[in-house]
Design a protein around this motif. Structure first.
Motif, PDB file in Angstrom:
ATOM      1  N   LEU A   1     -21.777  -2.968  47.687  1.00 20.87           N
ATOM      2  CA  LEU A   1     -22.229  -4.026  47.790  1.00 20.87           C
ATOM      3  C   LEU A   1     -22.045  -4.500  49.590  1.00 20.87           C
ATOM      4  O   LEU A   1     -21.518  -3.861  49.996  1.00 20.87           O
ATOM      5  CB  LEU A   1     -21.490  -5.306  46.942  1.00 20.87           C
ATOM      6  N   ASN A   2     -23.914  -5.197  49.341  1.00 25.63           N
ATOM      7  CA  ASN A   2     -23.883  -5.003  51.511  1.00 25.63           C
ATOM      8  C   ASN A   2     -23.054  -5.916  51.730  1.00 25.63           C
ATOM      9  O   ASN A   2     -24.324  -6.738  52.168  1.00 25.63           O
ATOM     10  CB  ASN A   2     -25.033  -4.581  51.728  1.00 25.63           C
TER      11      ASN A   2
ATOM     12  N   LEU B   1     -22.292 -17.929  49.007  1.00 23.14           N
ATOM     13  CA  LEU B   1     -23.698 -16.749  48.859  1.00 23.14           C
ATOM     14  C   LEU B   1     -22.712 -15.592  47.998  1.00 23.14           C
ATOM     15  O   LEU B   1     -21.529 -15.205  48.311  1.00 23.14           O
ATOM     16  CB  LEU B   1     -22.969 -16.427  50.240  1.00 23.14           C
ATOM     17  N   ILE B   2     -23.635 -15.557  47.499  1.00 24.96           N
ATOM     18  CA  ILE B   2     -23.010 -14.575  45.893  1.00 24.96           C
ATOM     19  C   ILE B   2     -23.826 -12.908  45.913  1.00 24.96           C
ATOM     20  O   ILE B   2     -24.866 -13.159  46.005  1.00 24.96           O
ATOM     21  CB  ILE B   2     -23.632 -15.016  44.502  1.00 24.96           C
TER      22      ILE B   2
ATOM     23  N   MET C   1     -12.702  -4.345  40.442  1.00 25.46           N
ATOM     24  CA  MET C   1     -12.243  -6.321  41.434  1.00 25.46           C
ATOM     25  C   MET C   1     -13.462  -7.318  41.658  1.00 25.46           C
ATOM     26  O   MET C   1     -14.149  -6.838  42.235  1.00 25.46           O
ATOM     27  CB  MET C   1     -11.599  -5.812  42.171  1.00 25.46           C
ATOM     28  N   VAL C   2     -13.490  -8.453  41.843  1.00 22.82           N
ATOM     29  CA  VAL C   2     -13.991  -9.490  41.989  1.00 22.82           C
ATOM     30  C   VAL C   2     -13.755  -9.954  42.798  1.00 22.82           C
ATOM     31  O   VAL C   2     -11.938 -10.011  43.038  1.00 22.82           O
ATOM     32  CB  VAL C   2     -14.299 -10.461  41.256  1.00 22.82           C
ATOM     33  N   LEU C   3     -14.226 -10.111  44.521  1.00 28.30           N
ATOM     34  CA  LEU C   3     -13.484 -11.076  45.473  1.00 28.30           C
ATOM     35  C   LEU C   3     -14.122 -12.234  46.127  1.00 28.30           C
ATOM     36  O   LEU C   3     -15.638 -12.572  45.891  1.00 28.30           O
ATOM     37  CB  LEU C   3     -13.652 -10.222  47.051  1.00 28.30           C
TER      38      LEU C   3
ATOM     39  N   ALA D   1     -18.340  -7.889  42.240  1.00 23.83           N
ATOM     40  CA  ALA D   1     -19.174  -8.286  42.718  1.00 23.83           C
ATOM     41  C   ALA D   1     -18.547  -9.615  44.519  1.00 23.83           C
ATOM     42  O   ALA D   1     -17.384  -9.172  44.104  1.00 23.83           O
ATOM     43  CB  ALA D   1     -19.585  -9.791  42.007  1.00 23.83           C
ATOM     44  N   ALA D   2     -19.079 -10.070  44.909  1.00 16.42           N
ATOM     45  CA  ALA D   2     -17.725 -10.572  45.905  1.00 16.42           C
ATOM     46  C   ALA D   2     -19.031 -12.295  46.267  1.00 16.42           C
ATOM     47  O   ALA D   2     -20.134 -12.288  45.356  1.00 16.42           O
ATOM     48  CB  ALA D   2     -17.833  -9.429  46.817  1.00 16.42           C
ATOM     49  N   ALA D   3     -18.468 -13.234  47.427  1.00 14.54           N
ATOM     50  CA  ALA D   3     -18.586 -13.964  47.178  1.00 14.54           C
ATOM     51  C   ALA D   3     -18.122 -14.822  48.279  1.00 14.54           C
ATOM     52  O   ALA D   3     -17.067 -14.798  48.311  1.00 14.54           O
ATOM     53  CB  ALA D   3     -19.044 -15.291  45.968  1.00 14.54           C
ATOM     54  N   ASN D   4     -18.591 -15.765  48.476  1.00 11.70           N
ATOM     55  CA  ASN D   4     -18.096 -16.545  49.662  1.00 11.70           C
ATOM     56  C   ASN D   4     -18.844 -18.230  49.144  1.00 11.70           C
ATOM     57  O   ASN D   4     -19.942 -18.407  49.001  1.00 11.70           O
ATOM     58  CB  ASN D   4     -18.946 -17.209  51.108  1.00 11.70           C
ATOM     59  N   PHE D   5     -17.479 -18.862  48.902  1.00 11.94           N
ATOM     60  CA  PHE D   5     -17.697 -20.395  48.616  1.00 11.94           C
ATOM     61  C   PHE D   5     -17.395 -21.485  49.697  1.00 11.94           C
ATOM     62  O   PHE D   5     -16.624 -20.851  50.276  1.00 11.94           O
ATOM     63  CB  PHE D   5     -16.823 -20.891  46.992  1.00 11.94           C
TER      64      PHE D   5
END
Ligand code: FMN
Ligand code: SF4
Ligand code: SF4
Length: 272
Positions: free
Chosen positions: A170-171, A269-270, A86-88, A117-121
């Motif tokens: 992931l941290n 932020l990725i 899953m990617v968030l 993987a995760a990210a803030n957009f």
């Protein structure tokens, strides 16, 4: 490892989160894709989660008061995996990403997913109107290109992965602004009333009714019902006649605060 299907799941009343998730999926470039849009109350109530073989999930939500929107917890609890990839993505309105992504990571890992993987957009703030101009026009071309590139990086990561269990954790970082440490949780309703309708301008197209994710608009008089409204501003942004308006509480203070903290352009932020 083989991923040949993508499931996009998002809640996106004003469509920014949807745009980011779709751009990521373009970059990932897997032809077989399906989408579950959680905007409608019916979709959330009837939601049943089942993954197909070799399918990965991209889950996108907006940030409300620096957290996961409270109304999403019942449906998020139905998304259960079995060590599935899953990617968030958590979007926010250029003020503060808060702890949304960190909490989502914790929740989804706990519910059986391997977060690869995760990210803030960043997107135009839902409260963008008149003198409050925060993150105007975002996600813009630059944001969407970054989202596509992120999708490509995820693809490369998955192609290089043999065993999901060996993918490191992931941290995810995230903290609350001081004001939100002091305020009670989900106090966003302190800043504005439910949107008001100008009946002189209304053309009775009923698009606002379709846009509302919680059926908070009275179908008879088209007024927003304060008790049900979550202040997502989807009806305001959808109205083609500009007949719906955000009404701020403590106007000058809210405007000044939002304009000051939202002024400096923030970047995605990725985590990969
Ligand atoms: C009730 C509410 C609370 C919000 N709280 C925050 C916040 O704490 N920090 C922030 O930067 N943006 C905040 N926003 C802005 C949204 O996170 C942002 O506009 C979001 O990307 C909208 O997503 P959507 O277009 O997919 O609906 C808030 C928006 C709403 C409606
Ligand atoms: S979207 Fe605007 S014009 Fe259409 S019914 Fe709602 S308030 Fe009226
Ligand atoms: S009535 Fe409230 S909850 Fe419904 S779309 Fe408008 S702002 Fe969002």
């Amino acid at each position: 490892m083989l991923i040949n299907k993508l499931l996009l799941i998002y809640f996106s009343p004003t469509h920014s989160t949807a745009q980011i998730v779709q751009a990521m999926a373009r970059g990932w470039n897997i032809p077989e894709q399906r989408t579950i849009n959680l905007n409608s109350i019916k979709q959330r109530h009837n939601f049943q989660f089942a993954l197909k073989p070799s399918e990965a999930v991209i889950l996108g939500i907006p940030t409300y008061q620096e957290r996961i929107p409270n109304l999403l917890y019942p449906v998020l609890h139905k998304i259960i995996g079995n060590n599935d990839p899953m990617v968030l993505v958590a979007t926010y309105g250029n003020i503060s990403a808060g702890i949304t992504l960190r909490e989502l990571y914790k929740l989804m890992s706990h519910q059986g997913f391997k977060i690869i993987a995760a990210a803030n957009f960043i997107s135009e703030h839902s409260f963008f109107q008149g003198e409050i101009k925060i993150a105007s026009g975002r996600p813009d071309q630059q944001d969407l290109e970054k989202a596509e590139l992120f999708g490509k990086q995820i693809r490369q990561k998955m192609e290089a992965t043999e065993n999901l269990e060996k993918v490191p954790e992931l941290n995810i970082k995230g903290k609350l602004l001081t004001i939100n440490k002091l305020l009670p949780e989900y106090s966003e309703l302190l800043f504005s009333h439910a949107p008001q309708i100008d009946v002189q301008l209304c053309q009775h197209c009923r698009k606002c009714l379709e846009a509302c994710p919680v059926n908070a608009i009275n179908p008879n008089n088209l007024k927003s019902r304060d008790k049900l409204c979550i202040h997502c501003m989807a009806c305001v942004k959808t109205c083609p006649a500009q007949a719906r308006k955000i009404v701020y509480k403590k106007q000058w203070l809210t405007k000044a605060w939002l304009n000051i903290v939202g002024k400096k352009r923030k970047e995605p932020l990725i985590y990969i």
